[in-house]
Design a protein around this motif. Structure first.
Motif, PDB file in Angstrom:
ATOM      1  N   LEU A   6       0.806  -1.231   0.000  1.00 25.88           N
ATOM      2  CA  LEU A   6       0.000   0.000   0.000  1.00 25.88           C
ATOM      3  C   LEU A   6       0.839   1.281   0.000  1.00 25.88           C
ATOM      4  CD1 LEU A   6      -2.830  -1.055   2.523  1.00 25.88           C
ATOM      5  CD2 LEU A   6      -2.862  -1.134   0.021  1.00 25.88           C
ATOM      6  N   HIS A   7       2.100   1.184  -0.375  1.00 26.82           N
ATOM      7  CA  HIS A   7       2.939   2.389  -0.341  1.00 26.82           C
ATOM      8  C   HIS A   7       3.912   2.347  -1.522  1.00 26.82           C
ATOM      9  CE1 HIS A   7       5.127   5.439   2.493  1.00 26.82           C
ATOM     10  NE2 HIS A   7       5.301   5.759   1.217  1.00 26.82           N
ATOM     11  N   ILE A   8       3.451   2.895  -2.646  1.00 26.03           N
ATOM     12  CA  ILE A   8       4.226   2.817  -3.885  1.00 26.03           C
ATOM     13  C   ILE A   8       4.284   4.194  -4.547  1.00 26.03           C
ATOM     14  CG2 ILE A   8       4.236   1.850  -6.223  1.00 26.03           C
ATOM     15  CD1 ILE A   8       2.903  -0.653  -5.062  1.00 26.03           C
ATOM     16  N   ASP A  38       1.588   8.476  -4.318  1.00 31.00           N
ATOM     17  CA  ASP A  38       2.656   9.402  -4.698  1.00 31.00           C
ATOM     18  C   ASP A  38       2.688  10.621  -3.784  1.00 31.00           C
ATOM     19  OD1 ASP A  38       4.302   8.615  -7.011  1.00 31.00           O
ATOM     20  OD2 ASP A  38       2.358   8.335  -7.997  1.00 31.00           O
ATOM     21  N   HIS A  39       3.879  11.240  -3.703  1.00 30.91           N
ATOM     22  CA  HIS A  39       4.016  12.477  -2.937  1.00 30.91           C
ATOM     23  C   HIS A  39       3.170  13.568  -3.587  1.00 30.91           C
ATOM     24  CE1 HIS A  39       7.510  10.974  -0.718  1.00 30.91           C
ATOM     25  NE2 HIS A  39       8.082  10.644  -1.853  1.00 30.91           N
ATOM     26  N   ASP A  40       2.233  14.123  -2.833  1.00 29.24           N
ATOM     27  CA  ASP A  40       1.554  15.361  -3.210  1.00 29.24           C
ATOM     28  C   ASP A  40       0.849  15.334  -4.566  1.00 29.24           C
ATOM     29  OD1 ASP A  40       2.616  16.302  -0.817  1.00 29.24           O
ATOM     30  OD2 ASP A  40       4.387  17.153  -1.778  1.00 29.24           O
ATOM     31  N   VAL A  63      -2.304   8.816  -1.657  1.00 23.30           N
ATOM     32  CA  VAL A  63      -1.471  10.021  -1.722  1.00 23.30           C
ATOM     33  C   VAL A  63      -0.581  10.016  -0.485  1.00 23.30           C
ATOM     34  CG1 VAL A  63      -2.980  11.608  -0.394  1.00 23.30           C
ATOM     35  CG2 VAL A  63      -1.584  12.523  -2.250  1.00 23.30           C
ATOM     36  N   GLU A  64       0.540  10.717  -0.528  1.00 17.92           N
ATOM     37  CA  GLU A  64       1.396  10.876   0.667  1.00 17.92           C
ATOM     38  C   GLU A  64       1.773  12.349   0.783  1.00 17.92           C
ATOM     39  OE1 GLU A  64       5.296   8.933   0.683  1.00 17.92           O
ATOM     40  OE2 GLU A  64       5.207   8.739   2.867  1.00 17.92           O
ATOM     41  N   PHE A  65       1.313  12.965   1.874  1.00 13.23           N
ATOM     42  CA  PHE A  65       1.623  14.382   2.113  1.00 13.23           C
ATOM     43  C   PHE A  65       2.818  14.524   3.053  1.00 13.23           C
ATOM     44  CE2 PHE A  65      -3.089  15.264   1.472  1.00 13.23           C
ATOM     45  CZ  PHE A  65      -2.911  15.919   0.275  1.00 13.23           C
ATOM     46  N   ILE A  73       6.636  15.249   8.795  1.00 14.47           N
ATOM     47  CA  ILE A  73       5.915  13.999   9.050  1.00 14.47           C
ATOM     48  C   ILE A  73       5.133  13.650   7.786  1.00 14.47           C
ATOM     49  CG2 ILE A  73       4.128  12.897  10.490  1.00 14.47           C
ATOM     50  CD1 ILE A  73       6.521  13.717  12.187  1.00 14.47           C
ATOM     51  N   HIS A  74       5.093  12.381   7.433  1.00  9.91           N
ATOM     52  CA  HIS A  74       4.358  11.969   6.233  1.00  9.91           C
ATOM     53  C   HIS A  74       3.009  11.357   6.600  1.00  9.91           C
ATOM     54  CE1 HIS A  74       8.098  11.757   3.400  1.00  9.91           C
ATOM     55  NE2 HIS A  74       7.899  12.944   3.937  1.00  9.91           N
ATOM     56  N   ILE A  75       1.971  11.859   5.943  1.00 14.77           N
ATOM     57  CA  ILE A  75       0.608  11.347   6.141  1.00 14.77           C
ATOM     58  C   ILE A  75       0.139  10.720   4.830  1.00 14.77           C
ATOM     59  CG2 ILE A  75      -1.795  11.950   6.665  1.00 14.77           C
ATOM     60  CD1 ILE A  75      -0.048  12.340   9.098  1.00 14.77           C
ATOM     61  N   ALA A 187       2.384   7.640   8.277  1.00 17.23           N
ATOM     62  CA  ALA A 187       3.367   6.825   7.543  1.00 17.23           C
ATOM     63  C   ALA A 187       4.603   6.551   8.399  1.00 17.23           C
ATOM     64  CB  ALA A 187       3.783   7.540   6.255  1.00 17.23           C
ATOM     65  N   HIS A 188       5.243   5.425   8.132  1.00 10.77           N
ATOM     66  CA  HIS A 188       6.546   5.025   8.704  1.00 10.77           C
ATOM     67  C   HIS A 188       6.900   5.734  10.019  1.00 10.77           C
ATOM     68  CE1 HIS A 188       7.562   8.528   6.266  1.00 10.77           C
ATOM     69  NE2 HIS A 188       7.468   7.843   5.146  1.00 10.77           N
ATOM     70  N   PRO A 189       6.198   5.345  11.120  1.00  8.08           N
ATOM     71  CA  PRO A 189       6.300   6.075  12.399  1.00  8.08           C
ATOM     72  C   PRO A 189       7.699   6.121  13.025  1.00  8.08           C
ATOM     73  CG  PRO A 189       4.416   4.569  12.429  1.00  8.08           C
ATOM     74  CD  PRO A 189       5.190   4.253  11.189  1.00  8.08           C
ATOM     75  N   SER A 244       5.855  -0.918   0.943  1.00  7.68           N
ATOM     76  CA  SER A 244       7.309  -0.940   0.737  1.00  7.68           C
ATOM     77  C   SER A 244       7.941   0.446   0.676  1.00  7.68           C
ATOM     78  CB  SER A 244       7.623  -1.676  -0.556  1.00  7.68           C
ATOM     79  OG  SER A 244       7.054  -0.979  -1.657  1.00  7.68           O
ATOM     80  N   ASP A 245       7.206   1.464   0.165  1.00  5.72           N
ATOM     81  CA  ASP A 245       7.791   2.767  -0.194  1.00  5.72           C
ATOM     82  C   ASP A 245       8.708   2.621  -1.410  1.00  5.72           C
ATOM     83  OD1 ASP A 245       7.934   5.489   0.048  1.00  5.72           O
ATOM     84  OD2 ASP A 245       8.916   5.514   2.000  1.00  5.72           O
ATOM     85  N   PHE A 246       8.258   1.753  -2.317  1.00  7.00           N
ATOM     86  CA  PHE A 246       8.985   1.538  -3.576  1.00  7.00           C
ATOM     87  C   PHE A 246       9.125   2.848  -4.348  1.00  7.00           C
ATOM     88  CE2 PHE A 246       8.743   0.347  -8.163  1.00  7.00           C
ATOM     89  CZ  PHE A 246       9.892  -0.421  -8.248  1.00  7.00           C
TER      90      PHE A 246
HETATM   91 FE    FE Z   1       7.229   8.842   3.227  1.00  8.49          FE
END
Ligand code: FE
Ligand code: AMP
Ligand code: FE
Ligand code: ZN
Length: 284
Positions: A6-8, A38-40, A63-65, A73-75, A187-189, A244-246
């Motif tokens: 869930l993190h690509i 994706d970022h933003d 999405v990842e903010f 911090i990433h949400i 994300a990734h605490p 994964s944060d691929f």
């Molecule tokens: Fe991140």
């Protein structure tokens, strides 16, 4: 076990594989579902979802903010309505802020004789350009041996071409995901290097604004760390997620689906997220 990722990241932000490519890779690996987060930007979601329908891989829009909370911090947000006007307004603001920062970074490089032209970068890497894209370009131009080397010598904080950029507040990040009908997830605490009391404070602060999930499995976390995060998620009543944060060759040590080799995110976790998304949409 049926597993998911869930993190690509894709070429829509700072990954090197296209949205359709990551879906094909997921299909080959036998993953039942993925999220393009994706970022933003949500601009990669449509292509990925279309490819997913063709190949029988579920693609969750994500999405990842990057957000301000003293440190960055990433949400993550899942199951959002990618057409939401509130979301679109926020994304447009972030991209404009990124472009301003990036133009200045490109100008600093150009002033030192590195042939970087930001309009060309937008054409090549757009729409959302991050520092890893500068890294890719510095490698292509022969100024760095790898993206990591480019960060270490040029674009990491403290290096000559680094410039900060404006980010959303953490409150707004969480809230706008809810406004778009999505499920906000911390994300990734462990990436924020917080001691437990500060981590709990962060979680509680985000929950005050609508946080619903915690990323419990991540490429860089071992079983003990994952179990600790799962116990926090249970305690707070947050849905566990994982991925994964691929980023393709921009983070070559991280592989789709399996991270550094041992990542396994159970498919049931997606059902928890799906149920939350359905109930938040009902309420709004
Ligand atoms: Fe991140
Ligand atoms: P930006 O948001 O454009 O400032 O870029 C931030 C992105 O760069 C993060 O999401 C990471 O993917 C990547 N990044 C940040 N610091 C490093 C580093 N030291 N080494 C490699 N990648 C990094
Ligand atoms: Fe990134
Ligand atoms: Zn990420």
């Amino acid at each position: 076990m049926n597993t998911i990722d869930l993190h690509i990241h894709t070429t829509a932000s700072d990954g090197t594989a296209s949205p359709a490519q990551v879906v094909r890779m997921a299909g080959e690996l036998g993953l039942s579902a993925i999220s393009v987060a994706d970022h933003d930007t949500v601009s990669g979601c449509g292509e990925a979802m279309a490819e997913g329908r063709a190949l029988g891989v579920e693609v969750v829009p994500g999405v990842e903010f990057s957000s301000r909370y003293g440190r960055t911090i990433h949400i993550l947000g899942y199951f959002l309505n990618t057409e939401s006007p509130a979301l679109t307004r926020v994304l447009d603001w972030i991209v404009a802020e990124r472009d301003q920062r990036n133009e200045k970074m490109a100008a600093l490089m150009a002033a030192d004789g590195i042939p970087v032209d930001y309009a060309e970068m937008k054409a090549r890497f757009g729409p959302v350009i991050g520092r890893p894209n500068f890294g890719q370009l510095l490698v292509a131009l022969g100024y760095a041996e790898s993206v990591q080397d480019a960060f270490d010598r040029y674009i990491e904080k403290g290096q000559p071409y680094y410039l900060p950029r404006k980010m959303l507040s953490i409150e707004r990040s969480v809230e706008v995901i809810r406004e778009a009908g999505g499920v906000p997830v911390l994300a990734h605490p462990f990436q924020y290097r917080l001691e437990e009391p500060a981590l709990r404070q962060l979680i509680e602060h985000c929950m005050d604004h609508g946080l619903l999930g915690l990323e419990c499995r991540y490429s860089l976390y071992d079983e003990q760390q994952s179990q600790y995060l799962l116990s926090l998620a249970r305690e707070y009543g947050l849905a566990p997620t994982g991925g994964s944060d691929f980023h393709g060759s921009n983070k070559p040590h991280i592989r789709l689906g399996v991270g550094t080799g041992s990542l396994a995110v159970p498919a049931e976790w997606l059902e928890g997220l799906r149920a939350l998304a359905a109930s938040t949409k009902q309420r709004s």
